[in-house]
Scaffold this motif. Structure first.
Motif, PDB file in Angstrom:
ATOM      1  N   ALA A   1       0.840  -1.205   0.000  1.00  0.00           N
ATOM      2  CA  ALA A   1       0.000   0.000   0.000  1.00  0.00           C
ATOM      3  C   ALA A   1       0.872   1.250   0.000  1.00  0.00           C
ATOM      4  O   ALA A   1       0.593   2.225  -0.724  1.00  0.00           O
ATOM      5  CB  ALA A   1      -0.918  -0.006   1.221  1.00  0.00           C
ATOM      6  N   ALA A   2       1.952   1.227   0.779  1.00  0.00           N
ATOM      7  CA  ALA A   2       2.857   2.383   0.825  1.00  0.00           C
ATOM      8  C   ALA A   2       3.432   2.648  -0.567  1.00  0.00           C
ATOM      9  O   ALA A   2       3.482   3.799  -1.037  1.00  0.00           O
ATOM     10  CB  ALA A   2       3.978   2.126   1.830  1.00  0.00           C
ATOM     11  N   ALA A   3       3.842   1.560  -1.245  1.00  0.00           N
ATOM     12  CA  ALA A   3       4.413   1.712  -2.590  1.00  0.00           C
ATOM     13  C   ALA A   3       3.369   2.280  -3.549  1.00  0.00           C
ATOM     14  O   ALA A   3       3.665   3.164  -4.368  1.00  0.00           O
ATOM     15  CB  ALA A   3       4.914   0.351  -3.085  1.00  0.00           C
ATOM     16  N   GLU A   4       2.144   1.798  -3.419  1.00  0.00           N
ATOM     17  CA  GLU A   4       1.064   2.263  -4.303  1.00  0.00           C
ATOM     18  C   GLU A   4       0.826   3.762  -4.135  1.00  0.00           C
ATOM     19  O   GLU A   4       0.595   4.488  -5.105  1.00  0.00           O
ATOM     20  CB  GLU A   4      -0.206   1.471  -3.978  1.00  0.00           C
ATOM     21  CG  GLU A   4      -1.316   1.667  -4.976  1.00  0.00           C
ATOM     22  CD  GLU A   4      -2.585   0.950  -4.514  1.00  0.00           C
ATOM     23  OE1 GLU A   4      -2.491  -0.091  -3.842  1.00  0.00           O
ATOM     24  OE2 GLU A   4      -3.667   1.487  -4.830  1.00  0.00           O
TER      25      GLU A   4
ATOM     26  N   PRO B   1       7.200   3.399   3.826  1.00  0.00           N
ATOM     27  CA  PRO B   1       6.537   2.577   4.848  1.00  0.00           C
ATOM     28  C   PRO B   1       7.198   2.699   6.218  1.00  0.00           C
ATOM     29  O   PRO B   1       8.427   2.772   6.314  1.00  0.00           O
ATOM     30  CB  PRO B   1       6.696   1.151   4.308  1.00  0.00           C
ATOM     31  CG  PRO B   1       7.845   1.206   3.369  1.00  0.00           C
ATOM     32  CD  PRO B   1       7.957   2.601   2.853  1.00  0.00           C
ATOM     33  N   SER B   2       6.379   2.727   7.245  1.00  0.00           N
ATOM     34  CA  SER B   2       6.889   2.700   8.618  1.00  0.00           C
ATOM     35  C   SER B   2       6.057   1.680   9.392  1.00  0.00           C
ATOM     36  O   SER B   2       4.881   1.911   9.683  1.00  0.00           O
ATOM     37  CB  SER B   2       6.780   4.088   9.261  1.00  0.00           C
ATOM     38  OG  SER B   2       7.217   4.008  10.602  1.00  0.00           O
ATOM     39  N   LEU B   3       6.665   0.519   9.660  1.00  0.00           N
ATOM     40  CA  LEU B   3       5.953  -0.573  10.329  1.00  0.00           C
ATOM     41  C   LEU B   3       6.271  -0.514  11.820  1.00  0.00           C
ATOM     42  O   LEU B   3       7.443  -0.568  12.209  1.00  0.00           O
ATOM     43  CB  LEU B   3       6.391  -1.918   9.749  1.00  0.00           C
ATOM     44  CG  LEU B   3       6.327  -2.031   8.218  1.00  0.00           C
ATOM     45  CD1 LEU B   3       6.853  -3.394   7.754  1.00  0.00           C
ATOM     46  CD2 LEU B   3       4.911  -1.799   7.693  1.00  0.00           C
ATOM     47  N   LEU B   4       5.245  -0.359  12.626  1.00  0.00           N
ATOM     48  CA  LEU B   4       5.433  -0.237  14.073  1.00  0.00           C
ATOM     49  C   LEU B   4       5.043  -1.562  14.713  1.00  0.00           C
ATOM     50  O   LEU B   4       3.869  -1.969  14.650  1.00  0.00           O
ATOM     51  CB  LEU B   4       4.575   0.906  14.621  1.00  0.00           C
ATOM     52  CG  LEU B   4       4.776   2.249  13.914  1.00  0.00           C
ATOM     53  CD1 LEU B   4       3.747   3.275  14.389  1.00  0.00           C
ATOM     54  CD2 LEU B   4       6.189   2.780  14.154  1.00  0.00           C
TER      55      LEU B   4
END
Ligand code: SF4
Length: 330
Positions: free
Chosen positions: A119-122, A127-130
């Motif tokens: 989704a971040a790429a789209e 992206p930041s995954l917590l």
């Protein structure tokens, strides 16, 4: 069986004991060891219960800490705790045959983070995954997730304390968690994280990434604790993360709590002086153990009761075959 003493009651917290993921890994590992003869179990424990670890060892399971210890061309089993693609690459180079017993609920954490990356790429965002987890970063489940997503992952609260989190422009945030955490603690942590980063997508609204088995066992125990037992017997191993949570919940409620490996450890001496004994069990303990405990308590004159917090029918061992990666021919 002894006479029931009207004053003495043993209350079972249902659901308890072996969960769908442990059932899946254990049943299939037993079945495939009959076929394979022997196999290297990566990380040592197929699931975090000493009785099951011993059972699989006796059937030909060889515990190894890391993939580097798997000999070339050998058969390796990935455990219920999962693992990273980097581990799989090493096994590919070793020409191993890998059977993957990762619990589907652990695999879901990987799937959700992968969807967040897509989704971040789209959206053209960073992206930041917590990832919310317990302090033991060497736990197999945690270590696998961290290795897989390291480039985009922030470990909360051990790497960055919650209050130091900031929402930044141009980032896509996703929150997930270890599957076996304390439900109340995670709710509080995630709710504060959402206040600081309102745009963050949360895995499951009321429990982050905590699996249904952990969630149900904690709810069931809390329902039993509301009946004010004066002793709690939790079945499972000291190596089990979700079992330790049950022990912590009991102790925090001020109840005398014992962690026991087997039902046979329930004796008259252990329960002497206690009128209301609660029984629970972590998600990796074979169900026979708390059941034996209830039988022994009945024999000691305790009336058996069950408090049920949920129906758990979604076992999947008979419906799903573990994936196989055969790297033996290059
Ligand atoms: S406790 Fe949850 S994540 Fe762990 S094996 Fe059981 S269902 Fe899977």
């Amino acid at each position: 069986m002894g006479e029931i003493d009207q004053e003495k009651v043993a209350i079972k917290a249902y659901p308890l004991g072996i969960c769908a993921g442990v059932d899946y890994a254990w049943k299939h590992a037993r079945k495939f060891l009959e076929e394979d003869g022997q196999a290297y179990i990566i990380g040592g424990n197929m699931v975090n219960n000493n009785l099951i670890v011993k059972d699989l060892r006796q059937r030909g399971g060889i515990s190894v800490e890391t993939v580097h210890e798997v000999p070339d061309g050998a058969i390796a089993y990935r455990t219920a705790h999962g693992g990273s693609d980097a581990e799989l690459d090493i096994l590919r180079k070793k020409g191993a045959l890998v059977r993957d017993f990762t619990c589907l609920l652990v695999a879901n954490v990987y799937d959700r983070f992968n969807r967040a990356l897509a989704a971040a790429a789209e959206f053209g965002l960073e992206p930041s995954l917590l990832y919310v987890c317990k302090p033991d970063l060497k736990h197999r489940e945690v270590a696998g997730v961290v290795e897989q997503f390291r480039d985009h992952l922030t470990i909360v609260p051990h790497e960055v304390p919650i209050e130091e989190l900031r929402e930044e422009e141009g980032k896509y945030y996703a929150i997930d968690s270890q599957t076996t955490m304390n439900v109340e603690e995670v709710r509080a942590i995630v709710s504060r994280m959402k206040e600081i980063i309102p745009s963050a997508k949360t895995a499951l609204t009321n429990r982050a990434g905590i699996c249904f088995a952990t969630f149900n066992r904690q709810n069931a125990l809390n329902a039993v604790l509301a009946e004010q037992p004066d002793q709690l017997l939790v079945f499972g191993s000291t190596i089990s993360s979700n079992t330790k949570e049950l022990v912590k919940i009991g102790k925090n409620a001020g109840v005398e709590t014992h962690l026991l490996e087997t039902g046979a450890l329930v004796t008259e001496d252990l329960v002497r002086g206690h009128l209301r004994v609660a029984v629970s069990g972590g998600a990796s303990v074979p169900i026979e153990e708390p059941n034996i405990a209830m039988e022994r308590l009945a024999a000691l004159g305790y009336e058996s009761r069950t408090i049920s917090a949920a129906k758990e029918r979604d076992f999947f061992a008979d419906k799903i075959q573990p994936p196989v990666h055969d790297f033996r021919n290059g």
